[in-house]
Design a protein around this motif. Sequence first.
Motif, short mmCIF file in Angstrom:
data_model
loop_
_atom_site.label_atom_id
_atom_site.label_comp_id
_atom_site.label_asym_id
_atom_site.label_seq_id
_atom_site.Cartn_x
_atom_site.Cartn_y
_atom_site.Cartn_z
N PRO A 25 0.82 -1.21 0.00
CA PRO A 25 0.00 0.00 0.00
C PRO A 25 0.86 1.27 0.00
CG PRO A 25 -0.62 -1.49 1.78
CD PRO A 25 0.62 -2.03 1.18
N TRP A 26 0.38 2.28 -0.69
CA TRP A 26 1.06 3.56 -0.72
C TRP A 26 0.56 4.42 0.42
CZ3 TRP A 26 0.85 5.42 -6.51
CH2 TRP A 26 1.58 4.53 -7.30
N PRO A 27 1.34 5.43 0.82
CA PRO A 27 0.83 6.36 1.83
C PRO A 27 -0.40 7.09 1.29
CG PRO A 27 3.18 6.72 1.40
CD PRO A 27 2.71 5.72 0.41
N THR A 28 -1.36 7.33 2.15
CA THR A 28 -2.63 7.93 1.73
C THR A 28 -2.43 9.29 1.09
OG1 THR A 28 -3.74 6.73 3.49
CG2 THR A 28 -4.92 8.60 2.55
N TRP A 29 -1.49 10.07 1.59
CA TRP A 29 -1.27 11.43 1.08
C TRP A 29 -0.77 11.44 -0.36
CZ3 TRP A 29 3.55 12.51 -0.71
CH2 TRP A 29 4.60 11.72 -0.25
N LEU A 30 -0.17 10.33 -0.81
CA LEU A 30 0.44 10.31 -2.14
C LEU A 30 -0.60 10.36 -3.26
CD1 LEU A 30 3.13 10.18 -3.62
CD2 LEU A 30 3.01 7.70 -3.51
N TYR A 31 -1.77 9.77 -3.05
CA TYR A 31 -2.79 9.75 -4.09
C TYR A 31 -3.28 11.16 -4.47
CZ TYR A 31 -2.95 4.77 -2.97
OH TYR A 31 -2.63 3.45 -2.76
N PRO A 32 -3.73 11.98 -3.51
CA PRO A 32 -4.18 13.32 -3.91
C PRO A 32 -3.05 14.21 -4.41
CG PRO A 32 -4.35 13.06 -1.53
CD PRO A 32 -3.99 11.72 -2.10
N VAL A 33 -1.86 14.03 -3.88
CA VAL A 33 -0.72 14.82 -4.36
C VAL A 33 -0.43 14.49 -5.81
CG1 VAL A 33 1.78 15.17 -4.10
CG2 VAL A 33 0.30 15.20 -2.08
N ASN A 34 -0.43 13.20 -6.14
CA ASN A 34 -0.20 12.80 -7.54
C ASN A 34 -1.32 13.30 -8.45
OD1 ASN A 34 2.28 11.56 -7.41
ND2 ASN A 34 1.44 9.55 -6.99
N ALA A 35 -2.57 13.23 -7.96
CA ALA A 35 -3.69 13.72 -8.77
C ALA A 35 -3.54 15.21 -9.05
CB ALA A 35 -5.01 13.44 -8.06
N ALA A 36 -3.14 15.97 -8.04
CA ALA A 36 -2.93 17.41 -8.23
C ALA A 36 -1.79 17.68 -9.20
CB ALA A 36 -2.66 18.08 -6.88
N LEU A 37 -0.74 16.89 -9.11
CA LEU A 37 0.40 17.08 -10.02
C LEU A 37 0.02 16.71 -11.45
CD1 LEU A 37 3.26 15.78 -7.71
CD2 LEU A 37 2.95 18.12 -8.52
N VAL A 38 -0.76 15.66 -11.63
CA VAL A 38 -1.22 15.28 -12.97
C VAL A 38 -2.11 16.38 -13.54
CG1 VAL A 38 -2.70 13.66 -14.24
CG2 VAL A 38 -0.95 12.80 -12.70
N GLY A 39 -3.04 16.86 -12.73
CA GLY A 39 -3.89 17.97 -13.16
C GLY A 39 -3.07 19.21 -13.46
N GLY A 40 -2.04 19.44 -12.66
CA GLY A 40 -1.15 20.59 -12.90
C GLY A 40 -0.40 20.47 -14.22
N MET A 41 0.04 19.26 -14.53
CA MET A 41 0.72 19.06 -15.82
C MET A 41 -0.22 19.35 -16.98
SD MET A 41 3.30 15.81 -15.66
CE MET A 41 2.48 14.78 -14.48
N ALA A 42 -1.46 18.91 -16.84
CA ALA A 42 -2.43 19.14 -17.91
C ALA A 42 -2.80 20.62 -18.03
CB ALA A 42 -3.69 18.31 -17.68
N ALA A 43 -2.69 21.36 -16.93
CA ALA A 43 -3.06 22.78 -16.94
C ALA A 43 -1.92 23.70 -17.37
CB ALA A 43 -3.55 23.19 -15.56
N THR A 44 -0.71 23.19 -17.49
CA THR A 44 0.42 24.05 -17.86
C THR A 44 0.27 24.78 -19.19
OG1 THR A 44 1.67 22.15 -18.71
CG2 THR A 44 2.12 22.85 -16.43
N PRO A 45 -0.46 24.25 -20.18
CA PRO A 45 -0.62 25.02 -21.41
C PRO A 45 -1.33 26.36 -21.21
CG PRO A 45 -1.20 22.74 -21.83
CD PRO A 45 -1.00 22.89 -20.36
N LEU A 46 -2.03 26.52 -20.10
CA LEU A 46 -2.70 27.79 -19.82
C LEU A 46 -1.73 28.89 -19.43
CD1 LEU A 46 -5.73 26.41 -17.76
CD2 LEU A 46 -5.69 27.10 -20.17
N LEU A 47 -0.48 28.54 -19.16
CA LEU A 47 0.50 29.52 -18.71
C LEU A 47 1.08 30.36 -19.84
CD1 LEU A 47 2.40 27.41 -16.05
CD2 LEU A 47 0.61 29.11 -15.70
N GLY A 48 0.92 29.95 -21.07
CA GLY A 48 1.41 30.75 -22.19
C GLY A 48 2.87 30.54 -22.48
#
Length: 144
Positions: free
Chosen positions: A31-54
């Motif tokens: 099992p992974w630490p519980t905190w790792l799942y939402p952190v990874n989800a936020a980082l994945v979402g952040g990668m997808a949102a980087t095109p908005l930075l110009g």
Amino acid sequence: MESIGRVPDPAEAREALASIEDAQRTLRNTPWPTWLYPVNAALVGGMAATPLLGDHRTTALLAVALTTVVVNMAAGYRMGTPWVLPTSRAFLSAVAVSALLVVAAIVVADLTAHAWPVAALAVAAAVTYLAGSVAHRASTGRPR
């Protein structure tokens, strides 16, 4: 190179190979630490949102990707499993779909001037990863 040790009989060899397989499966299902799942989800979402930075979107994408690798390696080293992929097919599929959504966000950003499709793809990537995280957590036998 010759082995000077005793040669195992076929039953002993099968048993030894089976125990190695069991150990690998146990390690991959740690099992992974519980905190790792939402952190990874936020980082994945952040990668997808980087095109908005110009202008600096490539630098931001690389920075978020590097952060994702470092966070996961650090968590893996703390757990003793830094390079192990889980056996959960649902989780691995969700990660692959999330990655495709990140790529789609980058492509869509180049094709349109609207920000909402990129934001929607970023949210979809994070939600897909979180759904896979639930599957991974359930596959390890830990309660939700």
